[in-house]
Design a protein around this motif. Structure first.
Motif, PDB file in Angstrom:
ATOM      1  N   PHE A 118       0.794  -1.226   0.000  1.00 35.61           N
ATOM      2  CA  PHE A 118       0.000   0.000   0.000  1.00 35.61           C
ATOM      3  C   PHE A 118       0.829   1.280   0.000  1.00 35.61           C
ATOM      4  N   GLY A 119       2.155   1.165   0.112  1.00 32.93           N
ATOM      5  CA  GLY A 119       2.991   2.349   0.203  1.00 32.93           C
ATOM      6  C   GLY A 119       3.274   2.989  -1.143  1.00 32.93           C
ATOM      7  N   SER A 120       3.742   4.227  -1.090  1.00 33.45           N
ATOM      8  CA  SER A 120       4.182   4.928  -2.299  1.00 33.45           C
ATOM      9  C   SER A 120       5.559   4.411  -2.695  1.00 33.45           C
ATOM     10  N   ASP A 234       2.887  13.173   3.448  1.00 32.76           N
ATOM     11  CA  ASP A 234       3.250  11.939   2.751  1.00 32.76           C
ATOM     12  C   ASP A 234       3.554  10.787   3.706  1.00 32.76           C
ATOM     13  N   ALA A 235       3.130  10.892   4.975  1.00 32.10           N
ATOM     14  CA  ALA A 235       3.300   9.785   5.924  1.00 32.10           C
ATOM     15  C   ALA A 235       2.186   8.760   5.789  1.00 32.10           C
ATOM     16  N   VAL A 236       1.098   9.098   5.097  1.00 30.29           N
ATOM     17  CA  VAL A 236      -0.024   8.185   4.950  1.00 30.29           C
ATOM     18  C   VAL A 236       0.258   7.187   3.834  1.00 30.29           C
ATOM     19  N   LEU A 237      -0.181   5.934   4.021  1.00 29.73           N
ATOM     20  CA  LEU A 237      -0.071   4.935   2.963  1.00 29.73           C
ATOM     21  C   LEU A 237      -1.136   5.249   1.910  1.00 29.73           C
ATOM     22  N   PRO A 238      -0.739   5.553   0.691  1.00 30.59           N
ATOM     23  CA  PRO A 238      -1.713   6.038  -0.292  1.00 30.59           C
ATOM     24  C   PRO A 238      -2.547   4.946  -0.939  1.00 30.59           C
ATOM     25  N   GLY A 239      -2.157   3.690  -0.780  1.00 30.53           N
ATOM     26  CA  GLY A 239      -2.748   2.637  -1.600  1.00 30.53           C
ATOM     27  C   GLY A 239      -4.017   2.015  -1.079  1.00 30.53           C
TER      28      GLY A 239
END
Length: 395
Positions: A118-120, A234-239
């Motif tokens: 799920f990460g960038s 950008d600490a949030v998992l974007p996926g």
């Protein structure tokens, strides 16, 4: 009729399950077994008695060195092993101690898996190579003091403040928490549940260790406390958004437990078998008595049925056909049977069964935690019940 000579009966592999394994599978198993025999088994009774896991960061680097961290993931320094090979590693690690398997499982199947899936690209590159090498330990913050089986009711919140996120809440029973360099923390947001990467040392974040445990004593277990923890955008998992994210990670970790629990059972069974052959009562080894043989036979049946089930689920995972309900079936059966094998082994050892000179009681008490975490017995029964009947009985 063929004149081929049958191979001899092997008490360590009565069903011939090794025939199902490739040379690569056996090499992985033997590597992890050798590491555990050298680095864990000579010390684990002392660690367990003291209630600590010394030099956990050093052990993590060694595990990274043999490719055991995030081993079923692709790229970023991960081994890219098959699901069966990952399962075999869990089997051997938990045959040493559940706490060691938990260290590896949380690192790879929870923290690294969440970032990998799920990460960038930037998050993956920042964390995964170092985690695969054991240079950074990760933890996974989902369970809360008042919300275990029902994560949808979690109270941890993340709110936007300009370009930043601010997190408040508490997580409980977090393996690796106080030694982790990064925590994957799940929190409620206006959009739904999201995952956040919280580096150790972030202001407002702390991970006090939980003491006075009578299970998983050779394992680091912590609380996570988040008090106005400010993170960049950008600490949030974007996926992923929603519980699908953390639950998919848990499913991967539960698969490892299907194998690992059989490692604890195997170690206890082997201890009982050896003890029965050397312990004499009424003038002969107790292995020669019918009741003892009945116990050993029943344990062998359940142990190797469990291993066959684990192998079957592993092949399904490798084929991309493994369902969540099937993992629940495996976890429910194998942990439950592993505990029974440990308890029966203890009866063969008699009073000696409660001594740390033997692994049986240590495995039995560890498995009481394994029975509960990553899905209680009741939750897995209800998962299967819903799949069988079509009726949702969770609420």
């Amino acid at each position: 009729m063929s004149s081929r000579t049958l191979p001899p009966f092997d008490p360590a592999d009565p069903l011939g399950l090794d025939d199902l394994l490739s040379p690569e599978d056996l090499a992985v198993r033997d590597t992890v077994r050798s590491w555990a025999a050298d680095r864990v088994l000579p010390h684990i009774a002392e660690w367990y008695e003291r209630g600590e896991l010394p030099d956990v960061r050093g052990l993590a680097r060694e595990l990274g060195g043999i490719g055991a961290l995030g081993m079923s993931l692709e790229g970023y320094g991960c081994a890219g092993a098959s699901a069966v090979q990952y399962g075999l590693a869990c089997l051997e690690l938990e045959a040493a101690d559940s706490g060691i398997r938990s260290l590896v499982s949380v690192q790879g199947s929870l923290a690294m898996y969440a970032i990998h899936r799920f990460g960038s690209p930037e998050q993956k590159q920042e964390w995964l190579p170092r985690m695969a090498a054991g240079e950074v330990i990760g933890c996974f913050g989902l369970t809360e003091p008042d919300h275990g089986s029902d994560p949808s009711a979690m109270r941890t919140r993340a709110r936007r403040d300009g370009d930043d996120w601010v997190l408040d809440g508490r997580k409980m029973w977090i393996t690796n928490g106080s030694v982790a360099g990064v925590a994957v923390v799940w929190a409620q947001t206006e959009e739904g549940v999201r995952g956040f990467l919280v580096p150790a040392g972030t202001p407002g974040f702390s991970a006090p260790e939980i003491r006075h445990k009578w299970s998983l004593r050779a394992s680091v277990t912590s609380e996570l406390v988040l008090e106005a923890v400010r993170l960049p955008h950008d600490a949030v998992l974007p996926g992923v958004t929603g519980l699908r994210g953390p639950l998919s990670c848990l499913n991967h970790a539960r698969y490892g437990i299907v194998w690992g629990s059989m490692g604890a059972a195997r170690a206890s069974f082997q201890a009982a078998l050896a003890y029965a052959g050397s312990r004499e009562q009424f003038g002969r080894p107790i292995a020669g008595f019918q009741l003892t043989q009945a116990k050993l036979a029943d344990m062998a049946v359940e142990l190797h049925k469990g291993l066959l089930l684990a192998h079957h689920l592993g092949r399904r995972m490798d084929a991309g056909t493994l369902r969540m309900e099937q993992v629940s079936l495996g976890k429910l059966n194998n942990v439950r049977e592993a505990i029974e094998i440990c308890r029966t082994s203890r009866t063969i050892l008699g009073a000696n069964g409660i001594s740390l000179e033997y692994p049986v009681m240590r495995h039995a008490t560890n498995l009481e935690s394994v029975l509960t975490y990553e899905g209680t017995v009741e939750m897995h029964q209800l998962v299967l019940g819903k799949a069988l009947t079509g009726q949702d009985a969770f609420r």
